[in-house]
Design a protein around this motif. Structure first.
Motif, mmCIF file in Angstrom:
data_model
loop_
_atom_site.group_PDB
_atom_site.id
_atom_site.type_symbol
_atom_site.label_atom_id
_atom_site.label_comp_id
_atom_site.label_asym_id
_atom_site.label_seq_id
_atom_site.Cartn_x
_atom_site.Cartn_y
_atom_site.Cartn_z
ATOM 1 N N LEU A 1 3.599 6.031 -5.529
ATOM 2 C CA LEU A 1 3.605 6.121 -6.992
ATOM 3 C C LEU A 1 2.342 6.775 -7.554
ATOM 4 O O LEU A 1 2.206 6.934 -8.760
ATOM 5 C CB LEU A 1 3.763 4.716 -7.593
ATOM 6 C CG LEU A 1 5.116 4.055 -7.342
ATOM 7 C CD1 LEU A 1 5.081 2.589 -7.778
ATOM 8 C CD2 LEU A 1 6.223 4.814 -8.066
ATOM 9 N N GLY A 2 1.402 7.143 -6.678
ATOM 10 C CA GLY A 2 0.166 7.782 -7.136
ATOM 11 C C GLY A 2 -0.771 6.826 -7.832
ATOM 12 O O GLY A 2 -1.552 7.233 -8.701
ATOM 13 N N LEU A 3 -0.724 5.547 -7.485
ATOM 14 C CA LEU A 3 -1.528 4.545 -8.170
ATOM 15 C C LEU A 3 -2.814 4.172 -7.441
ATOM 16 O O LEU A 3 -3.513 3.261 -7.849
ATOM 17 C CB LEU A 3 -0.684 3.279 -8.390
ATOM 18 C CG LEU A 3 0.536 3.480 -9.295
ATOM 19 C CD1 LEU A 3 1.366 2.210 -9.361
ATOM 20 C CD2 LEU A 3 0.111 3.931 -10.680
ATOM 21 N N ILE A 4 -3.148 4.881 -6.369
ATOM 22 C CA ILE A 4 -4.390 4.612 -5.642
ATOM 23 C C ILE A 4 -5.428 5.652 -6.050
ATOM 24 O O ILE A 4 -5.198 6.848 -5.916
ATOM 25 C CB ILE A 4 -4.157 4.627 -4.120
ATOM 26 C CG1 ILE A 4 -3.154 3.520 -3.746
ATOM 27 C CG2 ILE A 4 -5.480 4.450 -3.377
ATOM 28 C CD1 ILE A 4 -2.803 3.485 -2.288
ATOM 29 N N ASP A 5 -6.551 5.172 -6.599
ATOM 30 C CA ASP A 5 -7.606 6.069 -7.084
ATOM 31 C C ASP A 5 -8.517 6.568 -5.971
ATOM 32 O O ASP A 5 -9.041 7.667 -6.053
ATOM 33 C CB ASP A 5 -8.474 5.372 -8.130
ATOM 34 C CG ASP A 5 -7.712 5.056 -9.401
ATOM 35 O OD1 ASP A 5 -6.774 5.806 -9.737
ATOM 36 O OD2 ASP A 5 -8.050 4.059 -10.051
ATOM 37 N N GLU A 6 -8.747 5.735 -4.970
ATOM 38 C CA GLU A 6 -9.616 6.109 -3.855
ATOM 39 C C GLU A 6 -9.106 5.495 -2.562
ATOM 40 O O GLU A 6 -8.510 4.421 -2.570
ATOM 41 C CB GLU A 6 -11.051 5.615 -4.070
ATOM 42 C CG GLU A 6 -11.803 6.365 -5.116
ATOM 43 C CD GLU A 6 -13.274 5.986 -5.146
ATOM 44 O OE1 GLU A 6 -14.004 6.684 -5.856
ATOM 45 O OE2 GLU A 6 -13.705 5.031 -4.485
ATOM 46 N N PRO B 1 0.009 0.893 14.874
ATOM 47 C CA PRO B 1 0.731 1.325 13.673
ATOM 48 C C PRO B 1 0.127 2.590 13.078
ATOM 49 O O PRO B 1 -1.061 2.842 13.211
ATOM 50 C CB PRO B 1 0.577 0.142 12.712
ATOM 51 C CG PRO B 1 -0.644 -0.563 13.176
ATOM 52 C CD PRO B 1 -0.737 -0.344 14.657
ATOM 53 N N THR B 2 0.981 3.372 12.439
ATOM 54 C CA THR B 2 0.538 4.578 11.742
ATOM 55 C C THR B 2 0.204 4.206 10.304
ATOM 56 O O THR B 2 0.976 3.513 9.647
ATOM 57 C CB THR B 2 1.644 5.645 11.755
ATOM 58 O OG1 THR B 2 1.979 5.921 13.104
ATOM 59 C CG2 THR B 2 1.190 6.923 11.079
ATOM 60 N N LEU B 3 -0.952 4.641 9.852
ATOM 61 C CA LEU B 3 -1.380 4.345 8.494
ATOM 62 C C LEU B 3 -0.427 4.976 7.490
ATOM 63 O O LEU B 3 -0.156 6.176 7.547
ATOM 64 C CB LEU B 3 -2.800 4.872 8.282
ATOM 65 C CG LEU B 3 -3.471 4.533 6.968
ATOM 66 C CD1 LEU B 3 -3.669 3.025 6.858
ATOM 67 C CD2 LEU B 3 -4.812 5.233 6.882
ATOM 68 N N LEU B 4 0.105 4.187 6.587
ATOM 69 C CA LEU B 4 1.023 4.626 5.532
ATOM 70 C C LEU B 4 2.254 5.345 6.087
ATOM 71 O O LEU B 4 2.727 6.331 5.516
ATOM 72 C CB LEU B 4 0.301 5.502 4.507
ATOM 73 C CG LEU B 4 -0.822 4.801 3.731
ATOM 74 C CD1 LEU B 4 -1.568 5.798 2.852
ATOM 75 C CD2 LEU B 4 -0.294 3.666 2.885
ATOM 76 N N ALA B 5 2.791 4.870 7.201
ATOM 77 C CA ALA B 5 4.015 5.439 7.774
ATOM 78 C C ALA B 5 5.137 5.360 6.749
ATOM 79 O O ALA B 5 5.317 4.337 6.087
ATOM 80 C CB ALA B 5 4.398 4.680 9.043
ATOM 81 N N GLY B 6 5.860 6.451 6.577
ATOM 82 C CA GLY B 6 6.973 6.493 5.634
ATOM 83 C C GLY B 6 6.622 7.081 4.281
ATOM 84 O O GLY B 6 7.447 7.079 3.371
ATOM 85 N N LEU B 7 5.420 7.593 4.135
ATOM 86 C CA LEU B 7 5.010 8.207 2.876
ATOM 87 C C LEU B 7 5.948 9.363 2.548
ATOM 88 O O LEU B 7 6.255 10.183 3.406
ATOM 89 C CB LEU B 7 3.570 8.709 3.009
ATOM 90 C CG LEU B 7 2.786 9.007 1.747
ATOM 91 C CD1 LEU B 7 2.651 7.766 0.878
ATOM 92 C CD2 LEU B 7 1.414 9.524 2.093
ATOM 93 N N ARG B 8 6.432 9.413 1.310
ATOM 94 C CA ARG B 8 7.431 10.429 0.928
ATOM 95 C C ARG B 8 6.894 11.853 0.974
ATOM 96 O O ARG B 8 7.597 12.773 1.347
ATOM 97 C CB ARG B 8 7.981 10.144 -0.462
ATOM 98 C CG ARG B 8 9.034 9.061 -0.436
ATOM 99 C CD ARG B 8 9.677 8.935 -1.768
ATOM 100 N NE ARG B 8 9.159 7.700 -2.344
ATOM 101 C CZ ARG B 8 9.226 7.375 -3.602
ATOM 102 N NH1 ARG B 8 9.770 8.190 -4.464
ATOM 103 N NH2 ARG B 8 8.749 6.237 -4.021
ATOM 104 N N PRO C 1 0.824 -1.228 0.000
ATOM 105 C CA PRO C 1 0.000 0.000 0.000
ATOM 106 C C PRO C 1 0.856 1.276 0.000
ATOM 107 O O PRO C 1 0.525 2.241 -0.683
ATOM 108 C CB PRO C 1 -0.818 -0.103 1.280
ATOM 109 C CG PRO C 1 -0.856 -1.558 1.586
ATOM 110 C CD PRO C 1 0.457 -2.110 1.113
ATOM 111 N N LEU C 2 1.945 1.277 0.753
ATOM 112 C CA LEU C 2 2.822 2.448 0.792
ATOM 113 C C LEU C 2 3.462 2.686 -0.575
ATOM 114 O O LEU C 2 3.508 3.819 -1.057
ATOM 115 C CB LEU C 2 3.901 2.272 1.869
ATOM 116 C CG LEU C 2 4.908 3.402 2.013
ATOM 117 C CD1 LEU C 2 4.223 4.724 2.320
ATOM 118 C CD2 LEU C 2 5.919 3.065 3.100
ATOM 119 N N ALA C 3 3.942 1.628 -1.224
ATOM 120 C CA ALA C 3 4.550 1.762 -2.553
ATOM 121 C C ALA C 3 3.539 2.288 -3.567
ATOM 122 O O ALA C 3 3.846 3.180 -4.363
ATOM 123 C CB ALA C 3 5.121 0.416 -3.011
#
Length: 65
Positions: free
Chosen positions: A10-15, A29-36, A4-6
């Motif tokens: 990459l901007g590949l999640i539409d919703e 856990p933190t949702l999407l921890a490490g997002l650039r 999910p983070l990758a």
């Protein structure tokens, strides 16, 4: 890196759909921890349940140059 983070990076999640429960955990856990970078979202739908939970659906906003 998780899938999910990758995909988000990459901007590949539409919703994105989040189900918010009326409970405070205080840890976990933190949702999407490490997002650039931040992803700006716009709310497209919401549904409230009798339990107090809320389902929220978002789409990433597109930045136009």
């Amino acid at each position: 890196m998780t899938l999910p983070l990758a995909l988000a990076d990459l901007g590949l999640i539409d919703e994105y759909e989040f189900l918010v429960q009326p409970v405070l955990a205080g840890h976990g856990p933190t949702l999407l921890a490490g997002l650039r970078e931040r992803i700006q979202l716009e709310l497209v739908d919401r549904h409230e349940f009798r339990s107090g939970a809320v389902a929220l659906r978002y789409r990433p906003t597109r930045v136009t140059a």
